[in-house]
Design an enzyme around this catalytic site. Structure first.
Site, PDB file in Angstrom:
ATOM      1  N   ASP A 106      -7.924  -5.328  -0.121  1.00  8.35           N
ATOM      2  CA  ASP A 106      -8.481  -6.036  -1.141  1.00  8.35           C
ATOM      3  C   ASP A 106      -7.994  -7.593  -0.893  1.00  8.35           C
ATOM      4  O   ASP A 106      -8.437  -8.379  -1.766  1.00  8.35           O
ATOM      5  CB  ASP A 106      -7.770  -5.557  -2.570  1.00  8.35           C
ATOM      6  CG  ASP A 106      -8.319  -4.465  -2.964  1.00  8.35           C
ATOM      7  OD1 ASP A 106      -7.619  -3.123  -3.130  1.00  8.35           O
ATOM      8  OD2 ASP A 106      -9.529  -4.200  -3.004  1.00  8.35           O
ATOM      9  N   HIS A 123       0.879  -1.191  -0.031  1.00  7.50           N
ATOM     10  CA  HIS A 123       0.095  -0.043   0.031  1.00  7.50           C
ATOM     11  C   HIS A 123       1.008   1.153   0.166  1.00  7.50           C
ATOM     12  O   HIS A 123       1.988   1.281   0.374  1.00  7.50           O
ATOM     13  CB  HIS A 123      -1.007  -0.052   1.212  1.00  7.50           C
ATOM     14  CG  HIS A 123      -2.181   0.949   1.090  1.00  7.50           C
ATOM     15  ND1 HIS A 123      -2.149   2.091   1.459  1.00  7.50           N
ATOM     16  CD2 HIS A 123      -3.345   0.563   0.575  1.00  7.50           C
ATOM     17  CE1 HIS A 123      -3.192   2.729   0.935  1.00  7.50           C
ATOM     18  NE2 HIS A 123      -3.794   1.935   0.733  1.00  7.50           N
TER      19      HIS A 123
HETATM   20  C1  SDX Z   1      -6.260   0.119  -2.889  1.00  4.25           C
HETATM   21  O1  SDX Z   1      -4.328   4.497  -2.067  1.00  4.25           O
HETATM   22  C2  SDX Z   1      -5.518   3.891  -1.410  1.00  4.25           C
HETATM   23  O2  SDX Z   1      -5.817   4.475  -0.412  1.00  4.25           O
HETATM   24  C3  SDX Z   1      -6.057   2.659  -2.167  1.00  4.25           C
HETATM   25  C4  SDX Z   1      -6.973   2.106  -1.555  1.00  4.25           C
HETATM   26  C5  SDX Z   1      -8.164   2.726  -1.206  1.00  4.25           C
HETATM   27  O3  SDX Z   1      -8.912   2.426  -0.213  1.00  4.25           O
HETATM   28  O4  SDX Z   1      -8.495   3.722  -1.967  1.00  4.25           O
HETATM   29  O5  SDX Z   1      -6.454   1.348  -0.121  1.00  4.25           O
HETATM   30  C6  SDX Z   1      -7.407   0.811  -2.283  1.00  4.25           C
HETATM   31  O6  SDX Z   1      -5.862   0.548  -4.093  1.00  4.25           O
HETATM   32  C7  SDX Z   1      -5.407  -0.951  -2.043  1.00  4.25           C
HETATM   33  C8  SDX Z   1      -4.346  -1.273  -3.197  1.00  4.25           C
HETATM   34  C9  SDX Z   1      -4.657  -2.617  -3.911  1.00  4.25           C
HETATM   35  N1  SDX Z   1      -3.636  -2.944  -4.816  1.00  4.25           N
HETATM   36  C10 SDX Z   1      -2.884  -3.975  -4.871  1.00  4.25           C
HETATM   37  O7  SDX Z   1      -3.280  -4.959  -3.835  1.00  4.25           O
HETATM   38  C11 SDX Z   1      -2.025  -4.394  -6.093  1.00  4.25           C
HETATM   39  C12 SDX Z   1      -0.728  -4.761  -5.344  1.00  4.25           C
HETATM   40  N2  SDX Z   1       0.072  -3.711  -4.745  1.00  4.25           N
HETATM   41  C13 SDX Z   1       0.882  -3.071  -5.461  1.00  4.25           C
HETATM   42  O8  SDX Z   1       0.874  -2.913  -6.740  1.00  4.25           O
HETATM   43  C14 SDX Z   1       1.512  -1.793  -4.523  1.00  4.25           C
HETATM   44  O9  SDX Z   1       1.717  -2.357  -3.440  1.00  4.25           O
HETATM   45  C15 SDX Z   1       0.685  -0.549  -4.699  1.00  4.25           C
HETATM   46  C16 SDX Z   1       0.182  -0.098  -5.853  1.00  4.25           C
HETATM   47  C17 SDX Z   1      -0.621  -0.729  -3.917  1.00  4.25           C
HETATM   48  C18 SDX Z   1       1.527   0.391  -3.782  1.00  4.25           C
HETATM   49  O10 SDX Z   1       2.713   0.521  -4.626  1.00  4.25           O
HETATM   50  P1  SDX Z   1       3.819   1.704  -4.077  1.00  4.25           P
HETATM   51  O11 SDX Z   1       3.545   2.322  -2.911  1.00  4.25           O
HETATM   52  O12 SDX Z   1       3.823   2.806  -5.540  1.00  4.25           O
HETATM   53  O13 SDX Z   1       4.867   0.996  -3.874  1.00  4.25           O
HETATM   54  P2  SDX Z   1       6.081   0.492  -5.026  1.00  4.25           P
HETATM   55  O14 SDX Z   1       5.444  -0.074  -6.230  1.00  4.25           O
HETATM   56  O15 SDX Z   1       6.864   1.694  -5.220  1.00  4.25           O
HETATM   57  O16 SDX Z   1       6.872  -0.848  -4.345  1.00  4.25           O
HETATM   58  C19 SDX Z   1       7.974  -0.784  -3.615  1.00  4.25           C
HETATM   59  C20 SDX Z   1       8.583  -2.054  -3.507  1.00  4.25           C
HETATM   60  C21 SDX Z   1       8.911  -2.278  -5.062  1.00  4.25           C
HETATM   61  O17 SDX Z   1       9.968  -3.191  -4.839  1.00  4.25           O
HETATM   62  P3  SDX Z   1      11.581  -2.705  -5.185  1.00  4.25           P
HETATM   63  O18 SDX Z   1      11.820  -1.803  -6.399  1.00  4.25           O
HETATM   64  O19 SDX Z   1      11.728  -1.610  -3.790  1.00  4.25           O
HETATM   65  O20 SDX Z   1      12.433  -3.772  -5.069  1.00  4.25           O
HETATM   66  O21 SDX Z   1       7.581  -2.871  -3.209  1.00  4.25           O
HETATM   67  C22 SDX Z   1       7.382  -3.875  -4.108  1.00  4.25           C
HETATM   68  C23 SDX Z   1       7.902  -3.208  -5.303  1.00  4.25           C
HETATM   69  O22 SDX Z   1       8.084  -4.299  -6.561  1.00  4.25           O
HETATM   70  N3  SDX Z   1       6.072  -4.345  -4.108  1.00  4.25           N
HETATM   71  C24 SDX Z   1       5.502  -5.329  -4.494  1.00  4.25           C
HETATM   72  C25 SDX Z   1       4.160  -5.183  -4.025  1.00  4.25           C
HETATM   73  N4  SDX Z   1       3.913  -4.119  -3.963  1.00  4.25           N
HETATM   74  C26 SDX Z   1       5.142  -3.266  -4.070  1.00  4.25           C
HETATM   75  N5  SDX Z   1       6.300  -6.652  -4.673  1.00  4.25           N
HETATM   76  C27 SDX Z   1       5.241  -7.646  -4.603  1.00  4.25           C
HETATM   77  N6  SDX Z   1       3.873  -7.721  -4.526  1.00  4.25           N
HETATM   78  C28 SDX Z   1       3.314  -6.422  -4.236  1.00  4.25           C
HETATM   79  N7  SDX Z   1       1.949  -6.423  -4.218  1.00  4.25           N
END
Ligand code: SDX
Length: 433
Positions: free
Chosen positions: A367, A310
């Site tokens: 989710d 998140h």
């Molecule tokens: C919602 O914003 C809100 O409030 C949203 C929400 C709401 O109520 O409106 O809470 C609802 O959208 C919840 C989120 C639902 N999405 C998912 O579950 C999809 C999976 N999650 C990700 O795609 C991700 O975690 C995000 C998009 C939710 C957040 O991404 P960020 O904050 O931009 O983090 P990032 O992509 O910069 O990741 C940081 C690191 C990276 O690795 P490194 O480059 O440091 O090696 O964490 C890794 C990412 O690759 N990473 C994950 C991951 N999420 C981040 N690796 C594996 N699985 C994941 N889910």
């Protein structure tokens, strides 16, 4: 909107220039550097793609402490609202800033139930689509069309904006149920004023086509109402920011909410609940979890652990904890046998022991368990994000109303950090080699 007075100043040193910037302090003593005039006065921009450190607005509606896993609606902890409140109460709170007393709640509920029916011509909009169209397309189209049917929509007054807000909160469950029935090829069921808000929605979705009596399971109605509360608002997430940005152009609220619906659909946002079910089905059983997680950790795979991570929560999403408990209750009550919940719980257990996830502060979000619960209730997987949109409509319209109530609109227009070519002259085609 009052902000705490502050004598704090931030000094920005660029070369031999020193720029003093005011520091604003919010309700939880978090500082924000006020850069509103930075470019106009000093020609300096800040760079923050994804707005990871940028407050796009002032708001008094929702507060999240991502490190502590705290979520407050107008100061009330989500755990308390989910345990003892109702979705309509939460919607009233988000819109008006205070919990309603009994008279206020009864009046709000009465007006909402009265406004649940949609114009019969809305159904003609559905008939233009193939039956296998994703319901998010159907819902977005109908919400945009609401503006055409709401002919006395007057958003120049607070009363007018309140009425539109109630109209949207009232009609979104009907529209969502219409989309489901249309896709299933079933006749439409209309709302009734003698039922509650969520009970109406359940009946419009699942009542038998032949009009036979339909008994609403109170456990399901209570669990779904709590899930709606949990999804109602969440600060300036991607879809809410989309509603505010669209609304800042002066577009009518129905179109602004429709923009939020489209933004929510993405798998990184509200579409994740649907993606989690696909992921669990792909994993299949507990013994396949280690191999799947290795796949996720392999950057080349571009696989993500959906329902984890998140932008704000760097701890357990408080909503996920509540929904996890709901899923256990619903599955037990319905006597649904599914391995998905066991796989999800084992997936969570293993991931939270794995430094790849814990070092990146990746925890279950709202989710991760919601889809399992909704599936057990009988909703098809492509209805999960529409249910998220249904619930988030109260938050979206509360945020839109807060922006418009706050005085003259300032159109949102971010700057950019330009990396393209500097100016050069055109060369005619026949002179280019
Ligand atoms: C919602 O914003 C809100 O409030 C949203 C929400 C709401 O109520 O409106 O809470 C609802 O959208 C919840 C989120 C639902 N999405 C998912 O579950 C999809 C999976 N999650 C990700 O795609 C991700 O975690 C995000 C998009 C939710 C957040 O991404 P960020 O904050 O931009 O983090 P990032 O992509 O910069 O990741 C940081 C690191 C990276 O690795 P490194 O480059 O440091 O090696 O964490 C890794 C990412 O690759 N990473 C994950 C991951 N999420 C981040 N690796 C594996 N699985 C994941 N889910």
């Amino acid at each position: 909107m009052s902000e705490k007075n502050s004598q704090n100043i931030a000094k920005l040193i660029i070369g031999d220039r020193s720029i003093d910037l005011t520091v604003m302090i919010d309700s939880f003593d978090r500082p924000a550097v006020d850069i509103r005039n930075l470019f106009a006065k000093y020609g300096v921009m800040t760079f923050d793609p994804g707005y990871t450190s940028t407050a796009s607005c002032q708001s008094a509606i929702t507060y999240i402490d991502g490190n502590k896993g705290v979520l407050l609606y107008r100061g009330y902890p989500i755990e308390q609202l989910a345990a003892d409140g109702s979705y309509l109460e939460a919607a009233y709170l988000l819109l008006n800033g205070e919990l309603p007393n009994r008279r206020q709640f009864e009046q709000f509920q009465r007006e909402t139930l009265h406004r649940m029916p949609v114009h019969e011509q809305m159904i003609e909009i559905l008939r233009r689509y193939k039956r296998d169209t994703h319901p998010m397309v159907l819902i977005e189209s109908m919400v945009t069309a609401l503006g055409a049917f709401d002919t006395d929509c007057d958003v120049t007054t607070r009363e007018g904006r309140n009425r539109v807000a109630i109209n949207l909160i009232a009609k979104i469950p009907t529209i969502t149920a219409l989309a489901l029935r249309y896709i299933q090829g079933k006749p439409f069921i209309y709302p009734r004023e003698d039922l509650g808000y969520t009970e109406n929605f359940i009946r419009m979705c699942f009542a038998p086509s032949d009009g036979a009596p339909f008994e609403i399971n109170p456990i399901i109605a209570g669990a779904l109402d709590r899930i709606f509360i949990l999804h109602a608002d969440h600060e300036q997430n991607a879809s809410t920011s989309t509603v505010r940005l669209a609304g800042s152009t002066g577009v009518e609220p129905y179109a602004a909410i429709s923009a939020g619906i489209v933004a929510l659909w993405g798998a990184a946002h509200g579409g994740a609940n649907e993606a989690v079910l696909g992921m669990l089905e792909r994993i299949g059983s507990k013994d396949a979890i280690p191999a799947f997680l290795e796949q996720v950790k392999d950057k080349e795979s571009h696989d993500r652990l959906m329902g984890f991570g998140h932008r704000v929560y760097k701890n357990y999403d408080p909503r996920a904890l509540i929904i996890k408990k709901e899923s256990e209750k619903v599955l037990a009550n319905l006597d649904v046998q599914t391995e998905q919940l066991d796989v999800a719980k084992e997936l969570e257990r293993i991931a939270l022991q794995d430094p790849y996830f814990t070092s990146r502060q990746l925890y279950p979000n709202v989710d991760f368990y919601s889809g399992i619960t909704l599936s057990a209730m009988g909703f098809p997987v492509h209805m999960f994000t529409p249910l998220f949109a249904l619930a988030r409509t109260s938050g979206w319209i509360a945020q839109w109303k807060e922006m418009v109530d706050g005085g003259p609109l300032t159109i949102g227009r971010p700057r950019q950090h330009y990396t393209g070519p500097t100016q050069r002259d055109y060369v005619a085609l026949d002179k280019r080699d």
